[in-house]
Enzyme design. Sequence first.
Site, PDB file in Angstrom:
ATOM      1  CB  ALA A 192      -1.104   0.019   1.037  1.00 46.61           C
ATOM      2  CG  HIS A 193      -1.208   4.874   0.914  1.00 43.99           C
ATOM      3  ND1 HIS A 193      -2.095   3.935   0.914  1.00 43.99           N
ATOM      4  CD2 HIS A 193      -1.246   5.512   2.125  1.00 43.99           C
ATOM      5  CE1 HIS A 193      -2.856   4.207   2.173  1.00 43.99           C
ATOM      6  NE2 HIS A 193      -2.305   5.212   2.722  1.00 43.99           N
ATOM      7  CG  ASN A 194       2.132   7.287   2.124  1.00 47.39           C
ATOM      8  OD1 ASN A 194       2.577   7.736   1.275  1.00 47.39           O
ATOM      9  ND2 ASN A 194       1.131   7.521   2.957  1.00 47.39           N
TER      10      ASN A 194
END
Length: 176
Positions: free
Chosen positions: A85-87
């Site tokens: 997922a993001h980050n």
Amino acid sequence: VYAGAVVREGCVLGDRVIVHPNAVIGSDGFGFAPDGQRYEKIPQVGRVIVEEDVEIGACSCIDRGTLGDTRIGRGTKIDNLVMIAHNCVIGRNCLLAAHTGISGSCVVGDNVIFGGKAGIGDHIRIGEGARVAGGAGVLADIPAGETWSGYPAKPIRQSLREAVWLAKQASGKART
């Protein structure tokens, strides 16, 4: 980059990176904020940076960061059907087996190994050289060098002791 794979604009692939069919690099992360009546999409303007010698399996997805970057470290090998997922920041020389899912904003140290179908909650830190057993559900930080198993995941010796105890209770062979 094999047929059907997508590398979105702004993403950076290092030297000798292999992206297998239908992998998606740089999709928007799952970012929404409530406005009282519905959820508004939070723009995902970060990038995905994939360092050199990384292999990304078929049908895997790596989301772009919300504001910063999602990063995959040098030499990491990602199996088919993995979700990052993001980050997230994934360290160097990690192994992620099929169906592993890493939620947003996790930090994974170097040389970490994930068994198949491991699930990692958001904002978790996994220390260098740690191992996550297949099917584990990680809801807390894992210190460097430890092996965790079970759901919720815990150090493997504890997880196995609890599984044996539970099996004895269920079979009626528990000590009284």
